[in-house]
Design a protein around this motif. Sequence first.
Motif, PDB file in Angstrom:
ATOM      1  N   UNK A  80       0.835  -1.210   0.000  1.00  0.00           N
ATOM      2  CA  UNK A  80       0.000   0.000   0.000  1.00  0.00           C
ATOM      3  C   UNK A  80       0.867   1.257   0.000  1.00  0.00           C
ATOM      4  N   UNK A  81       0.500   2.222  -0.820  1.00  0.00           N
ATOM      5  CA  UNK A  81       1.299   3.432  -1.016  1.00  0.00           C
ATOM      6  C   UNK A  81       1.624   4.143   0.294  1.00  0.00           C
ATOM      7  N   UNK A  82       0.745   4.057   1.251  1.00  0.00           N
ATOM      8  CA  UNK A  82       0.916   4.774   2.512  1.00  0.00           C
ATOM      9  C   UNK A  82       2.146   4.295   3.297  1.00  0.00           C
ATOM     10  N   UNK A  83       2.605   3.063   3.061  1.00  0.00           N
ATOM     11  CA  UNK A  83       3.773   2.522   3.769  1.00  0.00           C
ATOM     12  C   UNK A  83       4.920   2.130   2.847  1.00  0.00           C
ATOM     13  N   UNK A  84       4.671   2.039   1.569  1.00  0.00           N
ATOM     14  CA  UNK A  84       5.648   1.511   0.617  1.00  0.00           C
ATOM     15  C   UNK A  84       7.011   2.207   0.688  1.00  0.00           C
ATOM     16  N   UNK A  85       7.051   3.529   0.657  1.00  0.00           N
ATOM     17  CA  UNK A  85       8.330   4.235   0.618  1.00  0.00           C
ATOM     18  C   UNK A  85       9.149   4.019   1.883  1.00  0.00           C
ATOM     19  N   UNK A  86       8.490   4.004   3.038  1.00  0.00           N
ATOM     20  CA  UNK A  86       9.194   3.771   4.297  1.00  0.00           C
ATOM     21  C   UNK A  86       9.749   2.356   4.332  1.00  0.00           C
ATOM     22  N   UNK A  87       8.939   1.378   3.938  1.00  0.00           N
ATOM     23  CA  UNK A  87       9.373  -0.020   3.950  1.00  0.00           C
ATOM     24  C   UNK A  87      10.538  -0.222   2.982  1.00  0.00           C
ATOM     25  N   UNK A  88      10.402   0.280   1.763  1.00  0.00           N
ATOM     26  CA  UNK A  88      11.488   0.148   0.788  1.00  0.00           C
ATOM     27  C   UNK A  88      12.773   0.812   1.288  1.00  0.00           C
ATOM     28  N   UNK A  89      12.650   1.962   1.924  1.00  0.00           N
ATOM     29  CA  UNK A  89      13.821   2.648   2.468  1.00  0.00           C
ATOM     30  C   UNK A  89      14.480   1.810   3.564  1.00  0.00           C
ATOM     31  N   UNK A  90      13.674   1.251   4.458  1.00  0.00           N
ATOM     32  CA  UNK A  90      14.220   0.392   5.514  1.00  0.00           C
ATOM     33  C   UNK A  90      14.908  -0.833   4.931  1.00  0.00           C
ATOM     34  N   UNK A  91      14.258  -1.493   3.983  1.00  0.00           N
ATOM     35  CA  UNK A  91      14.838  -2.694   3.377  1.00  0.00           C
ATOM     36  C   UNK A  91      16.134  -2.364   2.647  1.00  0.00           C
ATOM     37  N   UNK A  92      16.139  -1.277   1.880  1.00  0.00           N
ATOM     38  CA  UNK A  92      17.356  -0.891   1.159  1.00  0.00           C
ATOM     39  C   UNK A  92      18.484  -0.555   2.131  1.00  0.00           C
ATOM     40  N   UNK A  93      18.137   0.101   3.236  1.00  0.00           N
ATOM     41  CA  UNK A  93      19.139   0.414   4.248  1.00  0.00           C
ATOM     42  C   UNK A  93      19.808  -0.837   4.795  1.00  0.00           C
TER      43      UNK A  93
END
Length: 147
Positions: A80-93
Amino acid sequence: MDVPHAKLRALYDFWRTRAAERRLPSRRDFLPEEFAPWMGHIAVVDVEHPSMEMRFGLFGAAFVYVNNIDLTGRPVAEMPAIVRDVILSDYRGCIESWQPLYTRRQSVNRDWTHIHRIVLPCSSDELLVDKLIVGLYTEGGKSPYQE
């Protein structure tokens, strides 16, 4: 690393023991049945290189509850767009740093609950992080996925 949530601390300790003398464990260092204490609270993310595309190989029931969708076999980018960017940022980190990450955040889908999450990187070749093991528990409200 400080992991205040008891079940996620146990998962973190389990992950650390599997690394042995290596920097990170490999996913093959774990047997599926060894995840029984965290059943339903685990997601496994497959990381493609060099594209850095990520796909959920497993998306446990607690993740389905929190996100209102089952993403097993689907790209992380479909969250869901509301969490996608935060999750992707955490995973990439985690992928870039080779370090685990623990977070406690207010749920964006359920204003009465908090989410405890740990992201644990794995490497099959000791060159690239190619899997993430993610544990998730909720706190507050009437969630069946607390503890």
